[in-house]
Design an enzyme around this catalytic site. Structure first.
Site, PDB file in Angstrom:
ATOM      1  N   HIS A 170       0.870  -1.163   0.000  1.00 34.07           N
ATOM      2  CA  HIS A 170       0.000   0.000   0.000  1.00 34.07           C
ATOM      3  C   HIS A 170       0.912   1.219   0.000  1.00 34.07           C
ATOM      4  O   HIS A 170       1.501   1.556   1.025  1.00 34.07           O
ATOM      5  CB  HIS A 170      -0.885   0.031   1.230  1.00 34.07           C
ATOM      6  CG  HIS A 170      -1.724  -1.198   1.409  1.00 34.07           C
ATOM      7  ND1 HIS A 170      -1.248  -2.374   1.974  1.00 34.07           N
ATOM      8  CD2 HIS A 170      -3.032  -1.439   1.100  1.00 34.07           C
ATOM      9  CE1 HIS A 170      -2.224  -3.271   2.024  1.00 34.07           C
ATOM     10  NE2 HIS A 170      -3.320  -2.747   1.502  1.00 34.07           N
ATOM     11  N   HIS A 182      -8.764   0.170   8.194  1.00 32.98           N
ATOM     12  CA  HIS A 182     -10.174  -0.147   7.996  1.00 32.98           C
ATOM     13  C   HIS A 182     -11.030   0.489   9.092  1.00 32.98           C
ATOM     14  O   HIS A 182     -12.223   0.733   8.883  1.00 32.98           O
ATOM     15  CB  HIS A 182     -10.392  -1.661   8.016  1.00 32.98           C
ATOM     16  CG  HIS A 182      -9.761  -2.381   6.876  1.00 32.98           C
ATOM     17  ND1 HIS A 182      -8.448  -2.800   6.900  1.00 32.98           N
ATOM     18  CD2 HIS A 182     -10.260  -2.771   5.676  1.00 32.98           C
ATOM     19  CE1 HIS A 182      -8.165  -3.418   5.759  1.00 32.98           C
ATOM     20  NE2 HIS A 182      -9.244  -3.409   5.000  1.00 32.98           N
ATOM     21  N   ASP A 251      -6.937   3.011  -2.014  1.00 33.21           N
ATOM     22  CA  ASP A 251      -7.480   1.878  -1.276  1.00 33.21           C
ATOM     23  C   ASP A 251      -8.989   2.109  -1.165  1.00 33.21           C
ATOM     24  O   ASP A 251      -9.515   3.153  -1.560  1.00 33.21           O
ATOM     25  CB  ASP A 251      -6.811   1.773   0.099  1.00 33.21           C
ATOM     26  CG  ASP A 251      -6.871   0.361   0.682  1.00 33.21           C
ATOM     27  OD1 ASP A 251      -7.647  -0.470   0.185  1.00 33.21           O
ATOM     28  OD2 ASP A 251      -6.137   0.093   1.657  1.00 33.21           O
TER      29      ASP A 251
END
Length: 336
Positions: A170, A182, A251
């Site tokens: 990432h 998240h 993302d």
């Protein structure tokens, strides 16, 4: 074309989704566990997506890393090892670990190609750091940047042999995060000098066709914005210092690290320099809002998308999977 990748609500394309996708013309799609039941069903779904605009080459993506991040699961599909398995073998036999990672990725790619998927969001190039949150954990290929780069390169090569486009992630590095993006926005306070080791694998693979950002705030670069929405991080670090020239995806925009509505998050990410907004959950109101807020895909992003698609094939599995798995297993057994 809308510079977004959208999710789907279930295992078949609904009439509402088909009509919306026809009008919005997104850059691609992402599949999750709710969209995959068996080989016949997934192939029918991906064929239906291609039929919307008659494109044989289409970006149809999935998170199929192996280990705990796998949307296509047993018993219908094989289980795949996490990155840590190749890291352990590298301690004993670096060349064998690289070959095992390449064979594993090609074999995994055949599972995807068979059902019409053209991209997986792997390899993970985050450098594992002691004390960091386990959201990366065993997904990483190690804690040494050059090792991560070597194994990541092997994964990209193996996927491409199967006609699958990989996604390095990432960017610019999730390995130091002390929180799960998240659930909340991680803040990394390491200095720019310390962060050089996080950038190293991405620099080594800067010629990859596609990359994904991380929703992380780096105080050394931009104390006010997560990397996904930071013009400084995207232009100066990702495009500049790393030298990445491929297609840059966000993302998932639904993650709680970001604030504002999902369409607002998408708009901010593209304004900062991302090419594509990734919206995974197939919520029609969010997708409509994104399509309304985002500009039409620009020519530079269109070229990057075509370059990513150029490595893909849709001719299905090659019949080599059993041979590849046997080679991988023989090499991994060296560390057993």
């Amino acid at each position: 074309m809308t510079p977004a990748i959208f999710g789907l609500s279930g295992p078949v394309l609904t009439d509402e989704e088909r009509a919306f996708f026809r009008d919005a013309d997104p850059a691609g799609y992402i599949l999750f566990g709710r969209n995959v039941e068996n080989r016949t069903q997934v192939r029918a779904l991906t064929d239906a997506l291609r039929a919307i605009h008659g494109r044989e080459r289409l970006l149809i993506t999935i998170d199929q890393e192996g280990g705990r991040v796998a949307r296509m699961k047993p018993p219908e599909w094989l289980a795949w090892p996490a990155g840590e398995a190749f890291d352990r073998l590298f301690d004993l036999a670096p060349a064998s670990a690289i070959e095992a990672a390449r064979a594993n990725a090609e074999a995994l790619g055949h599972d995807l190609a068979e059902v019409g998927i053209t991209c997986t969001h792997a390899p993970v190039l985050d450098v594992r750091q002691p004390g960091a949150h386990d959201v990366i954990g065993d997904r990483a290929y190690g804690s040494e940047p050059l090792r991560v780069a070597a194994l990541g390169r092997a994964v990209l090569d193996g996927l491409e042999r199967a006609g699958i486009c990989g996604t390095i992630k990432h960017m610019p590095g999730h390995g130091r995060a002390l929180a799960d993006s998240h659930k909340e926005l991680p803040t990394v306070t390491a200095s720019a000098a310390e962060l050089a080791s996080d950038l190293a694998p991405f620099k080594a693979l800067a010629d990859a066709p596609m990359a994904m950002t991380g929703h992380i705030r780096f105080t050394a670069w931009d104390a006010d914005h997560p990397a996904t929405q930071s013009p400084y991080v995207i232009e100066q670090i990702i495009r500049g210092e790393i030298g990445f020239g491929g297609l840059l995806l966000t993302d998932d925009l639904d993650m709680q690290a970001l604030s504002g509505t999902v369409p607002e998050r998408a708009e901010a990410a593209l304004a900062a320099g991302c090419d594509i907004a990734l919206n995974c959950w197939g919520k029609m109101d969010d997708m409509i809002g994104i399509a309304q807020r985002l500009p039409v895909m620009g020519p530079e992003t269109a070229v990057r998308l075509e370059r990513a698609l150029a490595v893909t094939r849709v001719d299905g599995a090659s019949g080599r999977q059993a041979e590849l798995l046997a080679r991988r297993d023989a090499l991994l057994a060296l560390h057993a």
